[in-house]
Scaffold this active site. Structure first.
Site, PDB file in Angstrom:
ATOM      1  N   THR A  80       0.812  -1.228   0.000  1.00  0.00           N
ATOM      2  CA  THR A  80       0.000   0.000   0.000  1.00  0.00           C
ATOM      3  C   THR A  80       0.841   1.271   0.000  1.00  0.00           C
ATOM      4  O   THR A  80       0.336   2.351  -0.312  1.00  0.00           O
ATOM      5  CB  THR A  80      -0.921   0.040   1.243  1.00  0.00           C
ATOM      6  OG1 THR A  80      -0.114   0.082   2.430  1.00  0.00           O
ATOM      7  CG2 THR A  80      -1.832  -1.176   1.279  1.00  0.00           C
TER       8      THR A  80
ATOM      9  N   CYS B  34       2.418   2.329   9.456  1.00  0.00           N
ATOM     10  CA  CYS B  34       1.457   2.326  10.566  1.00  0.00           C
ATOM     11  C   CYS B  34       2.153   2.146  11.908  1.00  0.00           C
ATOM     12  O   CYS B  34       3.302   1.700  11.987  1.00  0.00           O
ATOM     13  CB  CYS B  34       0.453   1.176  10.402  1.00  0.00           C
ATOM     14  SG  CYS B  34      -0.551   1.236   8.913  1.00  0.00           S
TER      15      CYS B  34
ATOM     16  N   CYS C 267      -2.277  -0.248  15.057  1.00  0.00           N
ATOM     17  CA  CYS C 267      -3.268   0.051  14.013  1.00  0.00           C
ATOM     18  C   CYS C 267      -4.289  -1.078  13.916  1.00  0.00           C
ATOM     19  O   CYS C 267      -3.927  -2.266  13.917  1.00  0.00           O
ATOM     20  CB  CYS C 267      -2.570   0.251  12.666  1.00  0.00           C
ATOM     21  SG  CYS C 267      -3.663   0.912  11.382  1.00  0.00           S
TER      22      CYS C 267
ATOM     23  N   CYS D 169      -0.273   6.503   7.848  1.00  0.00           N
ATOM     24  CA  CYS D 169      -1.638   5.976   7.855  1.00  0.00           C
ATOM     25  C   CYS D 169      -2.603   7.033   8.386  1.00  0.00           C
ATOM     26  O   CYS D 169      -2.320   7.697   9.387  1.00  0.00           O
ATOM     27  CB  CYS D 169      -1.685   4.727   8.731  1.00  0.00           C
ATOM     28  SG  CYS D 169      -3.328   4.020   8.945  1.00  0.00           S
TER      29      CYS D 169
ATOM     30  N   ASP E  62      16.940  13.935  51.344  1.00  0.00           N
ATOM     31  CA  ASP E  62      15.549  14.213  51.695  1.00  0.00           C
ATOM     32  C   ASP E  62      15.103  13.309  52.844  1.00  0.00           C
ATOM     33  O   ASP E  62      15.189  12.071  52.755  1.00  0.00           O
ATOM     34  CB  ASP E  62      14.663  13.978  50.469  1.00  0.00           C
ATOM     35  CG  ASP E  62      13.228  14.398  50.699  1.00  0.00           C
ATOM     36  OD1 ASP E  62      12.909  15.562  50.447  1.00  0.00           O
ATOM     37  OD2 ASP E  62      12.427  13.540  51.137  1.00  0.00           O
TER      38      ASP E  62
END
Length: 488
Positions: A34, A38, A42, A69, A443
């Protein structure tokens, strides 16, 4: 150049198939069929492994020719920041360091030559600093298009582009679509009175505990923590722009929701970088927990407050002054005095909330005041002198440490200033400068938390003993400190 990952491809494919949120931002999957990349979470149908190529960053995926995407939106992925120089540079570039400055200028700030800077980024990310900056600008522009109603002109300049024409050309060349085509497929939820944006994080996130911590330290007029509505508000003064911001939590979406004054539209990129630091958005709680849970005391507290963050600061200078005011007094007392300082020397402003009325005084402002004037807020003259001298130190760039500087060097620099001791220096390094291994071992609260019998001072852990025990907590001693404070 190695733009994609190969040795771990099988493990990453398993994480992709499982939609494993632990790997969100750790890698990105390019789908060759494609041309889209992604996040591992996804929700689309998982492609075949032979169709996947894995990348360590969005920039590497885009350099290989993949487009982001539109469903999982890679620009929303939490950052996968490591504790090394390359990722520190990456973070600086992502905040817009190359929007107005050159690579040579950035290299000088980092302490490298421009050639060394390019080599470091190519080795770590597979792309040059300029390519990385272009990717971040485009992804941020895409985020603004899909989440806001800002005009394309406002988006172009807010993302760091020098012109709308350059923005449109690069967007269409890289993503094969126009900016307007993305907006038409989205319905921004922004209100008419502000800009709404989102920041994703890795779960779990102890939001209520973080708000409670900030609530006890919120400076009157500057900050406001609404525990009923579970949100944080503050005034903002950034790069000559002024306004306000409100931060709330969307637990179901694993995101922080930001509501921002319209007047800040041109400084959104550096503003979001500061919010990320203040709310420790980039922490990886799973990695931190795996290391610290080896200590039984820390493991017990983590089971009660999973996802505890180290609250950062929106501005390092104001946090440092707040730390100085907190020397040898209670949290409540320091908060009261800090509020007086904001009210008396801060710059008045307007916001939608009555409790947000001032900006914090600038370093120049406090440096120019006399010790007697500062002391009128109710502090000893010695502490007023420390505030004045620290402000002068900051006004000349003292808090702008070079990337890659060690924690020890920062502590030495801060302790060289009058009135700054070990506790104050470690606290500033932990919250304002984001050193994950900073640890104020002096501390009394931390010493009490690890003692077998906290009620008896004779049995209380000493500073030396605490430091010895804390060696096993490195490099996450700051998170251990928050867990110990929370246990009290």
């Amino acid at each position: 150049m190695q733009p994609h990952i190969s040795a771990q491809d099988h493990d990453f494919y398993r994480a992709l198939a499982a939609k494993d949120a632990r790997f969100d931002g750790v890698f990105f999957a390019g789908i060759t069929t494609t041309g889209i990349y992604c996040r591992p979470i996804c929700r689309v149908k998982t492609p075949r492994q032979t169709s996947c190529v894995f990348f360590s960053s969005q920039a590497a995926a885009e350099a290989a020719g993949f487009r982001p995407c539109l469903r999982c939106r890679p620009e929303l992925a939490p950052y996968n920041l490591q504790q090394n120089l390359a990722h520190a540079i990456w973070q600086k570039i992502s905040a817009g360091a190359l929007n107005e400055a050159s690579v040579e200028t950035l290299a000088e700030q980092v302490g490298l030559s421009s050639r060394q800077l390019r080599r470091v980024m190519l080795q770590e990310f597979g792309v040059s600093p300029v390519e990385l900056a272009q990717t971040q600008r485009l992804l941020f522009a895409k985020k603004l298009i899909q989440e806001t109603k800002l005009s394309m002109t406002e988006i172009a300049f807010a993302s760091g582009f020098g012109s709308v024409r350059r923005f449109n050309a690069l967007f269409e060349a890289r993503y094969k679509m126009s900016p307007a085509s993305i907006r038409r497929t989205q319905t921004p939820t922004e209100s008419q009175q502000g800009i709404s944006l989102r920041l994703a994080y890795r779960p779990p996130y102890a939001w209520d505990q973080l708000l409670t911590y900030l609530h006890g330290r919120a400076m009157l007029g500057l900050e406001q923590v609404d525990l009923q509505q579970a949100c944080y508000r503050r005034s903002v003064q950034l790069d000559g722009k002024t306004g306000w911001v409100e931060v709330s939590h969307a637990a179901d979406k694993q995101q922080l929701l930001l509501h921002i004054a319209p007047s800040l539209s041109s400084v959104l990129l550096p503003l979001l970088a500061r919010i990320r630091q203040q709310f420790d958005v980039e922490a990886n709680p799973i990695v931190i927990a795996q290391h610290l849970q080896q200590d039984l005391l820390l493991a017990q507290q983590m089971s009660r407050t999973p996802g505890l963050r180290v609250p950062g600061s929106f501005d390092a200078f104001e946090l440092a002054i707040r730390a100085i005011l907190g020397q040898q007094v209670s949290v409540a007392g320091a908060t009261t005095v800090a509020g007086r300082l904001v009210q008396k020397f801060g710059v008045p402003m307007q916001s939608p909330w009555q409790g947000i009325s001032h900006h914090f005084p600038s370093p120049d402002c406090l440096a120019q005041l006399s010790v007697e004037e500062i002391a009128t807020i109710g502090v000893p003259k010695t502490r007023a002198a420390t505030i004045q001298q620290f402000a002068a130190f900051t006004a000349v760039g003292g808090l702008q440490f070079k990337l890659g500087i060690s924690l020890d060097e920062v502590i030495r620099t801060l302790k060289a200033l009058p009135g700054i001791g070990e506790w104050t220096a470690q606290y500033i390094a932990m919250r304002a400068l984001r050193f994950s291994n900073a640890f104020p071992a002096g501390d009394l609260g931390l010493q009490k938390a690890v003692s077998h019998d906290p009620s008896q001072m004779a049995l209380r852990c000493t500073e030396k003993q605490l430091l010895q025990r804390a060696e096993a907590w490195s490099p996450w001693r700051s998170y251990a400190a928050l867990l110990l404070w929370q246990s009290l």
